[in-house]
Design a protein around this motif. Structure first.
Motif, PDB file in Angstrom:
ATOM      1  N   GLU A   1       0.722  -1.409  -0.334  1.00 42.02           N
ATOM      2  CA  GLU A   1       0.220   0.146  -0.146  1.00 42.02           C
ATOM      3  C   GLU A   1       0.864   1.327  -0.117  1.00 42.02           C
ATOM      4  O   GLU A   1       1.729   1.624   0.857  1.00 42.02           O
ATOM      5  N   ALA A   2       0.406   2.124  -0.597  1.00 40.61           N
ATOM      6  CA  ALA A   2       0.935   3.309  -0.867  1.00 40.61           C
ATOM      7  C   ALA A   2       0.094   4.642   0.031  1.00 40.61           C
ATOM      8  O   ALA A   2      -0.533   5.619  -0.940  1.00 40.61           O
ATOM      9  N   GLY A   3       0.723   4.528   1.307  1.00 38.01           N
ATOM     10  CA  GLY A   3      -0.564   5.489   2.353  1.00 38.01           C
ATOM     11  C   GLY A   3      -0.452   6.852   1.969  1.00 38.01           C
ATOM     12  O   GLY A   3       0.247   7.175   0.985  1.00 38.01           O
ATOM     13  N   LEU A   4      -1.394   7.766   2.823  1.00 34.60           N
ATOM     14  CA  LEU A   4      -1.110   9.255   2.379  1.00 34.60           C
ATOM     15  C   LEU A   4      -0.027   9.396   3.002  1.00 34.60           C
ATOM     16  O   LEU A   4       0.258  10.767   3.199  1.00 34.60           O
ATOM     17  N   ASN A   5       0.453   8.991   4.033  1.00 30.06           N
ATOM     18  CA  ASN A   5       1.741   9.758   4.855  1.00 30.06           C
ATOM     19  C   ASN A   5       2.595   9.056   3.812  1.00 30.06           C
ATOM     20  O   ASN A   5       3.655  10.743   4.373  1.00 30.06           O
ATOM     21  N   ARG A   6       2.852   8.277   3.592  1.00 36.70           N
ATOM     22  CA  ARG A   6       3.945   7.865   2.575  1.00 36.70           C
ATOM     23  C   ARG A   6       4.736   9.249   1.681  1.00 36.70           C
ATOM     24  O   ARG A   6       5.572   9.949   1.195  1.00 36.70           O
ATOM     25  N   ILE A   7       2.940   9.464   0.570  1.00 37.81           N
ATOM     26  CA  ILE A   7       3.061  10.577  -0.261  1.00 37.81           C
ATOM     27  C   ILE A   7       2.966  11.943   0.923  1.00 37.81           C
ATOM     28  O   ILE A   7       4.251  12.662  -0.367  1.00 37.81           O
ATOM     29  N   GLY A   8       3.139  12.133   1.810  1.00 31.67           N
ATOM     30  CA  GLY A   8       3.656  13.485   2.427  1.00 31.67           C
ATOM     31  C   GLY A   8       4.849  13.271   2.958  1.00 31.67           C
ATOM     32  O   GLY A   8       5.183  14.520   2.890  1.00 31.67           O
ATOM     33  N   GLU A   9       4.970  12.208   3.321  1.00 32.41           N
ATOM     34  CA  GLU A   9       6.641  12.476   4.172  1.00 32.41           C
ATOM     35  C   GLU A   9       7.597  12.978   2.108  1.00 32.41           C
ATOM     36  O   GLU A   9       8.651  13.749   2.392  1.00 32.41           O
ATOM     37  N   LEU A  10       7.466  12.160   1.643  1.00 31.96           N
ATOM     38  CA  LEU A  10       8.322  12.641  -0.020  1.00 31.96           C
ATOM     39  C   LEU A  10       7.941  13.475  -0.629  1.00 31.96           C
ATOM     40  O   LEU A  10       8.791  14.085  -1.478  1.00 31.96           O
ATOM     41  N   VAL A  11       6.595  13.453  -0.242  1.00 26.32           N
ATOM     42  CA  VAL A  11       6.668  15.546  -0.553  1.00 26.32           C
ATOM     43  C   VAL A  11       7.477  16.149  -0.212  1.00 26.32           C
ATOM     44  O   VAL A  11       7.730  17.444  -0.414  1.00 26.32           O
ATOM     45  N   ASP A  12       7.220  16.526   1.573  1.00 30.50           N
ATOM     46  CA  ASP A  12       7.918  17.411   1.991  1.00 30.50           C
ATOM     47  C   ASP A  12       9.460  16.888   1.821  1.00 30.50           C
ATOM     48  O   ASP A  12      10.052  18.082   1.415  1.00 30.50           O
ATOM     49  N   LEU A  13       9.972  16.037   1.277  1.00 32.86           N
ATOM     50  CA  LEU A  13      11.305  15.298   0.924  1.00 32.86           C
ATOM     51  C   LEU A  13      12.057  16.050  -0.086  1.00 32.86           C
ATOM     52  O   LEU A  13      12.959  17.152  -0.800  1.00 32.86           O
ATOM     53  N   LEU A  14      10.453  16.572  -1.718  1.00 33.76           N
ATOM     54  CA  LEU A  14      10.945  17.026  -2.370  1.00 33.76           C
ATOM     55  C   LEU A  14      10.895  18.430  -2.502  1.00 33.76           C
ATOM     56  O   LEU A  14      11.947  19.363  -2.918  1.00 33.76           O
ATOM     57  N   VAL A  15       9.906  18.901  -1.604  1.00 36.94           N
ATOM     58  CA  VAL A  15       9.764  20.141  -0.963  1.00 36.94           C
ATOM     59  C   VAL A  15      11.877  20.879  -0.872  1.00 36.94           C
ATOM     60  O   VAL A  15      11.924  21.357  -0.723  1.00 36.94           O
ATOM     61  N   ASP A  16      11.603  19.946   0.548  1.00 37.26           N
ATOM     62  CA  ASP A  16      13.407  20.669   1.085  1.00 37.26           C
ATOM     63  C   ASP A  16      14.178  20.281   0.452  1.00 37.26           C
ATOM     64  O   ASP A  16      15.560  21.330   0.627  1.00 37.26           O
ATOM     65  N   ARG A  17      14.360  19.258  -0.288  1.00 41.27           N
ATOM     66  CA  ARG A  17      15.834  19.319  -0.818  1.00 41.27           C
ATOM     67  C   ARG A  17      15.566  19.567  -2.333  1.00 41.27           C
ATOM     68  O   ARG A  17      17.170  19.445  -3.104  1.00 41.27           O
ATOM     69  N   LYS A  18      14.786  20.556  -2.519  1.00 37.90           N
ATOM     70  CA  LYS A  18      14.633  20.951  -3.794  1.00 37.90           C
ATOM     71  C   LYS A  18      14.510  20.307  -5.310  1.00 37.90           C
ATOM     72  O   LYS A  18      15.169  20.424  -6.319  1.00 37.90           O
ATOM     73  N   ILE A  19      13.931  18.610  -5.026  1.00 37.86           N
ATOM     74  CA  ILE A  19      14.388  17.539  -6.594  1.00 37.86           C
ATOM     75  C   ILE A  19      13.014  17.683  -7.264  1.00 37.86           C
ATOM     76  O   ILE A  19      12.356  18.498  -7.298  1.00 37.86           O
ATOM     77  N   SER A  20      13.547  18.099  -8.154  1.00 37.05           N
ATOM     78  CA  SER A  20      12.580  18.967  -9.644  1.00 37.05           C
ATOM     79  C   SER A  20      12.001  17.957 -10.503  1.00 37.05           C
ATOM     80  O   SER A  20      11.779  18.521 -11.318  1.00 37.05           O
ATOM     81  N   ALA A  21      12.704  16.285 -10.628  1.00 41.27           N
ATOM     82  CA  ALA A  21      12.683  15.275 -10.869  1.00 41.27           C
ATOM     83  C   ALA A  21      12.681  14.115 -10.496  1.00 41.27           C
ATOM     84  O   ALA A  21      13.140  13.497  -9.597  1.00 41.27           O
ATOM     85  N   VAL A  22      10.937  13.716 -10.714  1.00 38.25           N
ATOM     86  CA  VAL A  22      10.068  11.997 -10.795  1.00 38.25           C
ATOM     87  C   VAL A  22      10.002  11.163 -11.558  1.00 38.25           C
ATOM     88  O   VAL A  22      10.104  11.829 -12.667  1.00 38.25           O
ATOM     89  N   PHE A  23      10.109   9.918 -11.959  1.00 31.45           N
ATOM     90  CA  PHE A  23       9.670   9.256 -12.922  1.00 31.45           C
ATOM     91  C   PHE A  23       8.991   7.790 -12.487  1.00 31.45           C
ATOM     92  O   PHE A  23       8.710   7.738 -11.735  1.00 31.45           O
ATOM     93  N   VAL A  24       7.845   7.982 -13.514  1.00 34.00           N
ATOM     94  CA  VAL A  24       6.628   7.186 -13.502  1.00 34.00           C
ATOM     95  C   VAL A  24       7.381   5.694 -13.948  1.00 34.00           C
ATOM     96  O   VAL A  24       8.477   5.572 -14.730  1.00 34.00           O
ATOM     97  N   GLU A  25       6.654   4.896 -14.022  1.00 33.55           N
ATOM     98  CA  GLU A  25       7.288   2.911 -14.202  1.00 33.55           C
ATOM     99  C   GLU A  25       6.302   2.695 -15.636  1.00 33.55           C
ATOM    100  O   GLU A  25       5.082   2.723 -15.519  1.00 33.55           O
ATOM    101  N   SER A  26       6.758   2.173 -16.368  1.00 39.06           N
ATOM    102  CA  SER A  26       5.743   1.577 -17.520  1.00 39.06           C
ATOM    103  C   SER A  26       4.314   0.652 -16.968  1.00 39.06           C
ATOM    104  O   SER A  26       3.463   0.478 -17.844  1.00 39.06           O
ATOM    105  N   SER A  27       4.723  -0.369 -16.192  1.00 34.75           N
ATOM    106  CA  SER A  27       3.875  -1.375 -15.503  1.00 34.75           C
ATOM    107  C   SER A  27       3.540  -0.977 -14.136  1.00 34.75           C
ATOM    108  O   SER A  27       2.745  -1.912 -13.394  1.00 34.75           O
ATOM    109  N   VAL A  28       3.806   0.151 -13.964  1.00 36.54           N
ATOM    110  CA  VAL A  28       2.820   0.426 -12.472  1.00 36.54           C
ATOM    111  C   VAL A  28       1.611   2.269 -13.652  1.00 36.54           C
ATOM    112  O   VAL A  28       2.693   2.621 -13.375  1.00 36.54           O
TER     113      VAL A  28
END
Length: 317
Positions: free
Chosen positions: A218-245
């Motif tokens: 499961e991809a819970g809301l908490n996990r998504i929230g944690e990653l959003v904060d990480l993207l913002v805090d570390r100024k990560i500008s790119a994420v990647f989608v997957e062909s089978s997901v």
């Protein structure tokens, strides 16, 4: 599962006469596209391969169809990954192994090289195709399985395998050079699920997946929230989608970061659990990894050649 060494297989066949090449091709069924490609590379004209899982198919959730069962019961050799990748099919393979030759090729990899599974204490990360160094071991397992199934073709299988292993060495060198050009502070790979752990270990990337090793976690809301904060805090500008997901969770990440004033783009689509379309360069193992390496390096600020390692990647990757 075969755990015999290839040396033992050759010793077994040394005294046999050379092949009668008029034999019909050995019928091989492979679960994933990556294993099917390894079988084709090693087996050449001596075998006929059917892959069960095509482009965009998630092996974590796949269940055998009626036509799959018919194909496997008629096959001379069935190759599957193992390591709990095809979790829904494990009982079927164990039962089939009483009647046919069924080989879990990834389980021939030295356990000391494997990563622990997120969700199961006694399991390992099955995504061994994500780095050519580990995939070498799988190719050798495929070679051993084919040799035992058709010993008179051992010399042909050995020659084909060595050519393919040389290509894997080229791919490793390309990955080291190309991914090494990505700035150190940009070596963060954010994907839909944790399929790129071996890739990160091999090439010095921090890998962050929304889901765990299996897409069934499961991809819970908490996990998504944690990653959003990480993207913002570390100024990560790119994420990647997957062909089978599904890209739904990745879109949620992008929207969450945007709501906090940080722009995140999709760096590209990666092949994680399935290869590209049949008949394309990306529909081969070499092409799949060439694509992933080149797309990741390009999106994260590395220096990449147009067309990738072999100048065969589709326009725009």
């Amino acid at each position: 599962m075969i755990r015999r060494s290839f040396v033992a297989a050759l010793a077994f066949t040394a005294a046999l006469p050379f092949a009668v090449w008029a034999q019909p091709p050995l019928k091989v069924v492979a679960t994933t596209g990556m294993i099917a490609d390894a079988a084709r590379q090693v087996g050449g004209e001596q075998i006929e391969v059917r892959g069960l899982m095509g482009p965009g198919v998630d092996p974590h959730a796949y269940r055998q169809t009626r036509s799959d069962i018919v194909a496997m019961t008629r096959a001379d050799l069935i190759l599957w990954n193992g390591l709990y990748l095809e979790a829904q099919m494990e009982d079927f393979f164990h039962d089939l192994g009483r009647k046919r030759t069924v080989v879990a090729v990834a389980e021939g990899v030295d356990p000391s090289k494997l990563r622990a599974h997120d969700d199961y204490a006694d399991k390992f990360d099955p995504h061994v195709w994500m780095t050519p160094d580990l995939w070498r071991d799988v190719v050798l397992e495929v070679q051993a399985a084919l040799t035992l199934a058709r010993p008179e073709a051992a010399e042909s299988f050995a020659s084909n395998a060595q050519l393919h292993l040389a290509e894997l060495d080229r791919l490793t060198k390309y990955a080291q050079d190309t991914l090494g050009s990505v700035p150190d502070n940009s070596k963060v790979l954010v994907t839909a699920h944790d399929a790129f752990g071996y890739f990160g270990d091999s090439f010095g990337f921090e890998v962050l997946g929304i889901q765990g090793i299996s897409t069934q976690s499961e991809a819970g809301l908490n996990r998504i929230g944690e990653l959003v904060d990480l993207l913002v805090d570390r100024k990560i500008s790119a994420v990647f989608v997957e062909s089978s997901v599904s890209d739904r969770s990745m879109r949620a990440l992008i929207e969450g970061a945007s709501a906090k004033g940080h722009a995140v783009a999709i760096g590209g689509e990666l092949f994680s659990d399935a290869m590209g379309e049949a008949g394309t360069y990306e529909g081969t193992y070499i092409g799949m990894l060439d694509h992933n390496i080149t797309v990741i390096a390009s999106a994260l600020g590395g220096d990449v050649p147009t067309g990738g390692m072999n100048n065969k990647l589709s326009a725009g990757f």
